[in-house]
Design a protein around this motif. Sequence first.
Motif, PDB file in Angstrom:
ATOM      1  N   UNK A  54     -59.996  46.073 -64.536  1.00 35.48           N
ATOM      2  CA  UNK A  54     -60.810  47.063 -64.112  1.00 35.48           C
ATOM      3  C   UNK A  54     -62.020  46.647 -63.616  1.00 35.48           C
ATOM      4  N   UNK A  55     -62.463  45.531 -63.937  1.00 39.58           N
ATOM      5  CA  UNK A  55     -63.772  45.143 -63.178  1.00 39.58           C
ATOM      6  C   UNK A  55     -63.143  44.266 -61.728  1.00 39.58           C
ATOM      7  N   UNK A  56     -61.978  43.930 -61.672  1.00 41.78           N
ATOM      8  CA  UNK A  56     -61.487  43.494 -60.167  1.00 41.78           C
ATOM      9  C   UNK A  56     -61.714  44.933 -59.566  1.00 41.78           C
ATOM     10  N   UNK A  57     -61.325  46.060 -59.764  1.00 40.11           N
ATOM     11  CA  UNK A  57     -61.196  47.230 -59.104  1.00 40.11           C
ATOM     12  C   UNK A  57     -62.522  47.881 -59.107  1.00 40.11           C
ATOM     13  N   UNK A  58     -63.292  47.906 -59.891  1.00 37.03           N
ATOM     14  CA  UNK A  58     -64.738  48.271 -60.062  1.00 37.03           C
ATOM     15  C   UNK A  58     -65.679  47.340 -60.551  1.00 37.03           C
ATOM     16  N   UNK A  59     -66.024  46.289 -59.418  1.00 37.13           N
ATOM     17  CA  UNK A  59     -66.827  45.191 -59.971  1.00 37.13           C
ATOM     18  C   UNK A  59     -68.544  45.763 -60.030  1.00 37.13           C
TER      19      UNK A  59
END
Length: 167
Positions: A138-143
């Motif tokens: 998730x954090x890779x996609x929405x950092x």
Amino acid sequence: MNMKRFLPWIGLLVRLGLAGVFIVAGALKVTDLPASGRAVVAYELMPTNVAMTVGAIQPFFELMLGALLLIGLATRVTALISALTMVAFIAGITSAWARGLNIDCGCFSKGGHLPPGVTPNYLPEILRDIGFLAMAIFLMLYPVSRFSLDGWINKPEGDVRTDDEQA
């Protein structure tokens, strides 16, 4: 309702949650580096001297990932490294299970071989780590998340809008 407006807040919760995971895991191991090394040795995946070194480095690595996530610095890169770390943990636990090893994963403990009569329960550990992997993805996609150094550093010069106005 615009979901994009909530992504930075969701990102904050995910970032802080994953930071907590790494900080707690590292903090529980950093006080006894030989035990951390023995936990890695128990997986029987590498030579003992290499496993002891990996075990001694791992708590500091986890603390570093946790700190970077906590302050929100280099979030996308840290999330990628976190995801790769989770994949390695999942593979290690799966390998131990497949080979019939009787060990404590050492994720939030000193790890190592379990005493006779104690049976490991690998499935919940794997499922938990899959959840942590999902958080990292998730954090890779929405950092971008609230209250992060990334957001402060990347804020356009002269932009005086509040975080809520930018969302």
